[in-house]
Every structure is written in structure tokens, then in C-alpha cells.
Design an enzyme around this catalytic site. Structure first.
Site, PDB file in Angstrom:
ATOM      1  N   ASN A  52       2.152   4.459   5.188  1.00 60.23           N
ATOM      2  CA  ASN A  52       0.893   4.112   4.385  1.00 60.23           C
ATOM      3  C   ASN A  52       0.598   2.649   4.153  1.00 60.23           C
ATOM      4  O   ASN A  52       1.848   1.895   4.423  1.00 60.23           O
ATOM      5  CB  ASN A  52       0.984   4.799   3.103  1.00 60.23           C
ATOM      6  CG  ASN A  52       0.107   4.381   1.904  1.00 60.23           C
ATOM      7  OD1 ASN A  52      -1.219   4.636   2.281  1.00 60.23           O
ATOM      8  ND2 ASN A  52       0.472   3.854   0.682  1.00 60.23           N
ATOM      9  N   HIS A  58      -0.805  -0.072   1.590  1.00 59.45           N
ATOM     10  CA  HIS A  58      -0.880  -0.299   0.186  1.00 59.45           C
ATOM     11  C   HIS A  58      -1.533  -1.738   0.053  1.00 59.45           C
ATOM     12  O   HIS A  58      -0.754  -2.933   0.484  1.00 59.45           O
ATOM     13  CB  HIS A  58       0.281   0.046  -0.672  1.00 59.45           C
ATOM     14  CG  HIS A  58      -0.151  -0.281  -1.986  1.00 59.45           C
ATOM     15  ND1 HIS A  58      -0.771   0.911  -2.920  1.00 59.45           N
ATOM     16  CD2 HIS A  58       0.351  -1.203  -3.145  1.00 59.45           C
ATOM     17  CE1 HIS A  58      -0.924   0.704  -4.171  1.00 59.45           C
ATOM     18  NE2 HIS A  58      -0.226  -0.538  -4.315  1.00 59.45           N
TER      19      HIS A  58
HETATM   20  C1  GAR Z   1      -7.362  -0.427   1.375  1.00 61.45           C
HETATM   21  O1  GAR Z   1      -7.261  -1.529   0.768  1.00 61.45           O
HETATM   22  C2  GAR Z   1      -6.111   0.405   1.474  1.00 61.45           C
HETATM   23  O2  GAR Z   1      -4.930  -0.606   1.136  1.00 61.45           O
HETATM   24  C3  GAR Z   1      -6.104   1.026  -0.075  1.00 61.45           C
HETATM   25  O3  GAR Z   1      -7.440   1.622   0.009  1.00 61.45           O
HETATM   26  C4  GAR Z   1      -8.220   0.791   0.810  1.00 61.45           C
HETATM   27  C5  GAR Z   1      -9.122   1.436   1.759  1.00 61.45           C
HETATM   28  O4  GAR Z   1      -9.848   0.567   2.468  1.00 61.45           O
HETATM   29  N1  GAR Z   1      -5.269   1.968  -0.277  1.00 61.45           N
HETATM   30  C6  GAR Z   1      -4.641   2.371  -1.499  1.00 61.45           C
HETATM   31  O5  GAR Z   1      -5.055   1.756  -2.286  1.00 61.45           O
HETATM   32  C7  GAR Z   1      -3.358   3.392  -1.200  1.00 61.45           C
HETATM   33  N2  GAR Z   1      -2.700   3.272  -2.449  1.00 61.45           N
HETATM   34  P1  GAR Z   1     -10.677   0.942   3.994  1.00 61.45           P
HETATM   35  O6  GAR Z   1     -11.268   2.571   3.586  1.00 61.45           O
HETATM   36  O7  GAR Z   1     -11.639   0.050   4.314  1.00 61.45           O
HETATM   37  O8  GAR Z   1      -9.570   1.203   5.005  1.00 61.45           O
END
Ligand code: GAR
Length: 203
Positions: free
Chosen positions: A104, A106
Site C-alpha cells: 500500500n 500511504h
Molecule cells: C494518494 O495520495 C495515496 O497515497 C492515498 O490516496 C491518494 C490517491 O491518489 N492513499 C491513502 O490515503 C491510503 N490511506 P491517486 O488516486 O492519484 O493515486
């Protein structure tokens, strides 16, 4: 060929970074499928442009069988599951079947600003509110504790006094797009060893 499933819930810029790394031959693997938690997410457009199979698996339709449905789609078909902005929590059998084979990304430096309810912009809002001077992102293995599995890679960014959650998110995302493909490369090349619950990168 090393095969991966990428799970998304939104825009899919991290998915795009994996597609780009494959196309530029930085990593030698194939995205076998993209699984999304909603039909209308932009990440699906990115997948379709590259002829990648897409599936929608959401809690509304599958309820308690949500994680099992993802297991059914991925078992025997992929070597690694990549949560790339996937905001649902995986539970049950899939965590055993894919032990140390789910990662994952984060958007903070775990173990800070993580855990249940901490995702997306909420993370950056909490970071700014706290006044810390550095934040970053983490790729970790997924186990039954939310954001609690072995840490594989981290990158650091400064937090400026005038930042808002969006400016900080942008700075962090640039680093996410570097470490997520790098993590897939390390795993696909068998360069990780687990010692005392920690991930060691073999040089
Ligand atoms: C990213 O910043 C990722 O790290 C976060 O969601 C965003 C998705 O962006 N994930 C979390 O917060 C998981 N806990 P994306 O759809 O543009 O890749």
C-alpha cells in the site's frame, strides 16, 4: 512475467506512475487487472487507454464478501496486489493468501498520521495542523492492522508554513510516483527479506 493487480479508488495518478514505469522499461511486469471501488473513477480511463482489464468491486454490492471477491479475481492470476490510493480495508482470507504480497502507498511517514480514517487530504490536513516540518510517503506491506505492516520504502518532503493540504499533497504525490514503482521493482526482483517483522532490502 511478474503480474500485478492495482487497486484504486480515485484519480489514479499512482496507477499512472506504474503504467509509465512499465512503458519506459524501468520495471519488468504486467498490470493484469485494475480493480476499483466505484464505476466513475478516472483511474479506469487510464487503465482502459492501456487495454488493461478493469473490475468494479464495492462494499455496497459485496458487503462482507468484499475482500473475498477481490481474492476470487486475483488468486492464481497475480504475484502482487498494489493498493494505489485504494481507500477500502482488505480483511480475511486475502491477507493470508497474499501474505507479504500486498503493498500500500500511504501519504505520510508511517507510523505518524495513519491508521483507520486517515486517507487522502485528511492526512495532509492533520499534518499541517500539527505543525511538523517534514512529511512524506510510505510504501508498506499490508497485514490485518491498518497501515501497520512492514515498511518497505519512505520518502521525505518539507512542510512549509504557508502550505495548505493541496499544496502539500502535490509535493508528496511527486515522491509517491517515484517510490511506488521502485517498490514493485524490488519485489519483482526478489530483493526483499523479512527479518523480525521488518523488511530488509537486499543490495
Ligand atoms: C494518494 O495520495 C495515496 O497515497 C492515498 O490516496 C491518494 C490517491 O491518489 N492513499 C491513502 O490515503 C491510503 N490511506 P491517486 O488516486 O492519484 O493515486
Amino acid at each position: 512475467m511478474f503480474k500485478i493487480a492495482v487497486l484504486i479508488s480515485g484519480g489514479g495518478t499512482n496507477l499512472q506512475s506504474i503504467i509509465d514505469a512499465i512503458e519506459s522499461k524501468q520495471i519488468n511486469c504486467k498490470i493484469e487487472m485494475v480493480i476499483g471501488s466505484r464505476e466513475d473513477i478516472y483511474g479506469f480511463e487510464r487503465a482502459k487507454k492501456h487495454n488493461i482489464d478493469t473490475f468494479v468491486v464495492n462494499k455496497k454490492t459485496y458487503g462482507e464478501k468484499f475482500s473475498d471477491k477481490i481474492l476470487e479475481l486475483t488468486k492464481g492470476k497475480v504475484n502482487l496486489i498494489v493498493l494505489a490510493g485504494f481507500l477500502s480495508i482488505l480483511e480475511g482470507k486475502i491477507l493470508e493468501e497474499f501474505n507479504n504480497k500486498i503493498i500500500n502507498i500511504h501519504p505520510s511517514l508511517i507510523p505518524s498520521f495513519c491508521g483507520p480514517g486517515m486517507y487522502g487530504l485528511k492526512v495532509h490536513e492533520a499534518v499541517i495542523k500539527s505543525g511538523v516540518k517534514f512529511s512524506g510517503c510510505t510504501v508498506h506491506f499490508v497485514n490485518s492492522e491498518v497501515d501497520g505492516g512492514a515498511i518497505l520504502l519512505q520518502e521525505v518532503v518539507p512542510v512549509y508554513f504557508d502550505d495548505d493540504s493541496k499544496t502539500l499533497q502535490k509535493r508528496v504525490l511527486e515522491k509517491e510516483h517515484i517510490i511506488l514503482p521502485k517498490a514493485i521493482k524490488l519485489i519483482s526482483e526478489n530483493k526483499i527479506e523479512f527479518i523480525d517483522g521488518k523488511a530488509k532490502i537486499i543490495k
